[in-house]
Motif scaffolding. Structure first.
Motif, PDB file in Angstrom:
ATOM      1  N   ARG A  15       1.012  -1.185  -0.016  1.00  8.56           N
ATOM      2  CA  ARG A  15      -0.154  -0.005  -0.188  1.00  8.56           C
ATOM      3  C   ARG A  15       0.991   1.372   0.029  1.00  8.56           C
ATOM      4  O   ARG A  15       1.966   1.573   0.737  1.00  8.56           O
TER       5      ARG A  15
ATOM      6  N   ARG B 229       1.698   1.952   6.568  1.00  7.98           N
ATOM      7  CA  ARG B 229       2.646   2.348   7.622  1.00  7.98           C
ATOM      8  C   ARG B 229       4.124   1.788   7.191  1.00  7.98           C
ATOM      9  O   ARG B 229       4.928   2.336   7.818  1.00  7.98           O
ATOM     10  N   SER B 230       4.191   0.545   6.411  1.00  4.88           N
ATOM     11  CA  SER B 230       5.135  -0.012   6.146  1.00  4.88           C
ATOM     12  C   SER B 230       6.261   0.962   5.482  1.00  4.88           C
ATOM     13  O   SER B 230       7.594   1.107   5.764  1.00  4.88           O
TER      14      SER B 230
ATOM     15  N   PRO C  89       4.303  -5.775   6.409  1.00  2.00           N
ATOM     16  CA  PRO C  89       2.973  -5.730   7.151  1.00  2.00           C
ATOM     17  C   PRO C  89       2.541  -7.123   7.456  1.00  2.00           C
ATOM     18  O   PRO C  89       2.891  -8.192   6.873  1.00  2.00           O
ATOM     19  N   GLU C  90       1.850  -7.073   8.669  1.00  2.00           N
ATOM     20  CA  GLU C  90       1.057  -8.227   9.088  1.00  2.00           C
ATOM     21  C   GLU C  90      -0.211  -8.311   8.350  1.00  2.00           C
ATOM     22  O   GLU C  90      -1.193  -7.640   8.517  1.00  2.00           O
ATOM     23  N   TYR C  91      -0.347  -9.442   7.374  1.00  2.00           N
ATOM     24  CA  TYR C  91      -1.659  -9.619   6.719  1.00  2.00           C
ATOM     25  C   TYR C  91      -2.112 -11.203   7.147  1.00  2.00           C
ATOM     26  O   TYR C  91      -1.403 -12.024   6.676  1.00  2.00           O
ATOM     27  N   HIS C  92      -3.375 -11.155   7.631  1.00  2.00           N
ATOM     28  CA  HIS C  92      -3.893 -12.327   8.001  1.00  2.00           C
ATOM     29  C   HIS C  92      -2.670 -13.398   8.798  1.00  2.00           C
ATOM     30  O   HIS C  92      -2.586 -14.592   8.248  1.00  2.00           O
ATOM     31  N   GLY C  93      -2.189 -12.603   9.683  1.00  3.10           N
ATOM     32  CA  GLY C  93      -1.195 -13.802  10.544  1.00  3.10           C
ATOM     33  C   GLY C  93      -0.079 -14.171   9.765  1.00  3.10           C
ATOM     34  O   GLY C  93       0.725 -14.848  10.322  1.00  3.10           O
TER      35      GLY C  93
ATOM     36  N   GLY D 138      -1.533  -4.574  13.277  1.00  2.00           N
ATOM     37  CA  GLY D 138      -2.772  -4.059  13.384  1.00  2.00           C
ATOM     38  C   GLY D 138      -2.985  -3.498  14.856  1.00  2.00           C
ATOM     39  O   GLY D 138      -3.974  -2.776  14.921  1.00  2.00           O
TER      40      GLY D 138
END
Ligand SMILES: Cc1cc2nc3c(=O)[nH]c(=O)nc-3n(C[C@H](O)[C@H](O)[C@H](O)COP(=O)(O)O)c2cc1C
Length: 180
Positions: free
Chosen positions: A11, A15-16, A73-77, A107
């Motif tokens: 994205r 934030r990353s 980023p952490e996406y779905h663990g 998140g």
């Protein structure tokens, strides 16, 4: 010493990217590859992908790097698909005995650790030296209006970079002299 910051957030306003840009501003000797900016096709293993400018840029930057900061980023663990895809283009030639500092951007629901552990497992597979110090950045670590990190997380990221530089120096020595 060349440090490559590999930011795995897809994205552009994420934030990353913000954390990666903060890191890149700390030191002139650091290069940034931001995967929200350098968009790579899904790795296919076909020879023609080696001629794509984006792939050449990624490989050249990774080859030159003595050490890495890897941000996901952490996406779905877990880690982002964008970061895993980028790493699939790179073999252990690009990573062996190089130090890597790991940062997860999560998140805020006590996430991040699975992403760090996944990155650590992948780094081992690439023969990299993922350093012990690591960091999770939650939304409260950022001032999004001002596009900055708050003071305490900024201090932690500075400490992470200091430690990475120590291990990177050791990695340079090991790659020059070989393991004894
Ligand atoms: C598809 C998706 C899945 C997510 N899954 C998690 C999760 O499993 N754990 C977590 O802590 N945060 C999760 N989040 C929140 C992100 O980690 C958080 O928004 C973080 O800022 C993402 O980095 P980015 O801003 O660079 O995209 C998720 C966000 C998205 C968009």
């Amino acid at each position: 010493m060349n440090i490559l910051i590999l930011s795995g957030g897809p994205r552009k306003t994420g934030r990353s990217a913000l954390a990666a840009n903060y890191l890149a501003s700390l030191n002139d000797g650091m290069e940034l590859i931001d995967l929200s900016d350098l968009v790579l096709p899904v790795y296919s293993g076909e020879e023609e992908q080696n001629h794509l400018p984006e792939v050449k840029k990624l490989k050249e930057a990774a080859r030159k790097a003595d050490g890495f900061v890897m941000i996901s980023p952490e996406y779905h663990g877990g880690i982002s698909g964008a970061l895993k895809n980028a790493l699939d283009y790179l073999g252990s030639d690009y990573f062996a005995h190089k130090a890597v500092a790991l940062t997860a951007v999560a998140g805020g629901g006590k996430g991040g650790i699975n992403t760090l552990n996944q990155m650590r497992t992948i780094m081992r597979a690439l023969y990299a030296n993922a350093i012990p110090k690591q960091l999770v950045l939650d939304p409260h670590c950022f001032n999004r209006e001002e596009k900055t990190l708050l003071e305490e997380p900024a201090r932690l990221i500075n400490e992470l970079l200091d430690e990475l530089q120590l291990y990177t120096k050791a990695g340079i020595q090991i790659r020059k002299e070989g393991l004894r």
